[in-house]
Design an enzyme around this catalytic site. Structure first.
Site, short mmCIF file in Angstrom:
data_model
loop_
_atom_site.label_atom_id
_atom_site.label_comp_id
_atom_site.label_asym_id
_atom_site.label_seq_id
_atom_site.Cartn_x
_atom_site.Cartn_y
_atom_site.Cartn_z
N CYS A 279 0.69 -1.20 0.21
CA CYS A 279 -0.23 0.13 -0.42
C CYS A 279 0.90 1.13 -0.16
O CYS A 279 1.63 1.38 -0.92
CB CYS A 279 -0.93 -0.21 1.31
SG CYS A 279 -2.34 1.27 1.45
N HIS A 363 -3.89 -4.50 0.55
CA HIS A 363 -3.66 -4.93 1.01
C HIS A 363 -3.98 -7.10 1.10
O HIS A 363 -4.83 -7.51 1.44
CB HIS A 363 -4.72 -4.94 2.03
CG HIS A 363 -4.14 -3.19 2.49
ND1 HIS A 363 -3.70 -2.59 3.90
CD2 HIS A 363 -4.92 -2.22 1.77
CE1 HIS A 363 -3.35 -2.13 4.08
NE2 HIS A 363 -4.24 -1.12 2.76
N GLU A 365 -2.52 -8.79 3.26
CA GLU A 365 -2.87 -9.64 4.80
C GLU A 365 -4.21 -9.44 4.91
O GLU A 365 -5.11 -9.70 5.88
CB GLU A 365 -2.37 -8.90 5.80
CG GLU A 365 -3.08 -7.74 6.58
CD GLU A 365 -2.88 -6.48 5.07
OE1 GLU A 365 -3.17 -5.24 5.50
OE2 GLU A 365 -2.70 -6.18 4.34
#
Length: 387
Positions: A279, A363, A365
């Site tokens: 990001c 993202h 994650e």
């Protein structure tokens, strides 16, 4: 766009152009200014509201029912106490009901109050989202006042005079004040979070506003994880003898944070330190490689964004949260574009030809969101082990 109150309002949202929306207040009382964006995720509201990347923003939730399963201590995403106030406000279609989930530990409104997040419910979020789509993310002021007294003219003036996010370094406000070791692994059903045993490759994460699940994914892949401040120097980082470095997510303008971060990243590139950017970290890796970034009109905020891996042709559904983007037309010859958004064709990933460094705009994650991109952490760690 205008909205008349159906009952005596206890909250108001006033945009810079004077547009005023009334509703019922929840969460903290008071007033906050920020950039009004919208998020299309249908779940994960607690993770969204605690993501430091939302610093300086007021979040419109497009899904109408938010907060109904309550909150708990496990789903908080800010890793640093400095980032305990991420999003400044929440804008909702319906008032939340009493929590109805076995994991719930607190009512949503009470939790928002503890964290200083101002909320307004009863808003026509569909119309507000359409406005943002058509005209871009406006500046706004959100207020919660039990007496229903609002100085709309003063709120509009405050919103119009707010400087906005362009040119602002917000990473300095949400980064950790001191380095620390992270050993918590990913969450498992009915087990909670595991603990890493302290072995494996050593990863230093530069905290520009890092989400906990980035740290957890690295630990789950068998890494020792040390987190350092956004202002850590190259020497500070290398003193910890990392096998690799992760440039985290975070809020604000990458060009502003890049004034002190990009020189450090360039040293990592020049010295061939394996690097992964996420990001904001992706944007600053691109800046360090010679590309440019720019502000987006609406940004990308949600857990349902299609991104294409140009090397494999695979399409991943990912989580995104960014208001700035890498200008794909500015990528220099030493940079390969690896991923693109299938919503608008904007850049979503790069790899450097002259260094073991790659990054993604989305993202991987998640939290909230799909797990399609977990493999990126695995790929990074496997390359470290191979080296």
């Amino acid at each position: 766009m205008s909205q008349a109150p159906a009952e005596k309002p206890t909250a108001a949202l006033v945009l810079a152009d004077g547009t005023t929306l009334y509703g019922q207040g929840l969460g903290a009382a008071g007033e906050a200014v920020g950039e009004v964006c919208f998020n299309t995720a249908m779940s994960g509201y607690q993770e969204i509201l605690t993501d430091p990347s939302y610093s300086g923003q007021l979040i419109t939730f497009t899904f109408p029912h938010i907060g109904n399963v309550g909150v708990n201590a496990e789903d908080v995403e800010n890793a640093s106490p400095a980032a305990s106030t991420a999003a400044r406000g929440g804008i909702f279609r319906a008032m939340n009901t009493s929590p109805s989930n076995y994991r719930a530990q607190l009512d949503f409104s009470a939790w928002m109050r503890r964290r200083g997040i101002i909320g307004i419910a009863g808003v026509d979020t569909r119309a507000l989202t359409a406005l943002i789509r058509e005209t871009g993310m406006p500046h706004g002021v959100i207020a919660h006042n039990a007496n229903g007294n609002f100085d709309v003219a003063a709120m509009a003036k405050r919103a119009s005079e707010w400087a906005g996010l362009e040119g602002r370094d917000l990473a300095k406000d949400v980064t950790t004040l001191q380095s620390y070791v992270h050993a918590e692994k990913g969450w498992e059903w009915n087990k909670g979070y595991g603990a890493h045993d302290g072995s494996g490759p050593h990863i230093v994460v530069i905290d520009y506003g890092v989400k906990r699940n980035i740290l957890r994914r690295l630990a789950s892949e068998g890494c020792r994880v040390t987190v350092v401040s956004a202002r850590a120097s190259y020497d500070d980082i290398m003193e910890k003898k990392p096998d690799g470095v992760v440039l985290s997510n975070g809020p604000g303008d990458p060009a502003a944070t890049g004034e002190y971060a990009v020189p450090v990243i360039r040293q990592l590139i020049e010295n061939k330190v394996p690097t992964l950017g996420v990001c904001l970290g992706h944007q600053m890796l691109a800046l360090a490689a010679g590309a440019k970034t720019k502000k987006m009109a609406q940004g990308h905020h949600g857990a349902n964004h299609p991104v294409k891996d140009l090397a494999t042709g695979k399409v991943e559904i990912v989580s995104m949260n960014h208001g700035f983007t890498v200008d794909g037309q500015s990528l220099p010859a030493n940079v390969i574009e690896t991923h693109v958004s299938l919503f608008d064709g904007s850049n979503s990933g790069i790899a450097l030809k002259n260094a073991p460094a790659f990054s993604v705009q989305h993202h991987p994650e998640a939290s909230p969101g799909p797990e399609d991109s977990f493999y990126l952490f695995r790929r990074f760690v496997e390359r470290l082990k191979a080296a």
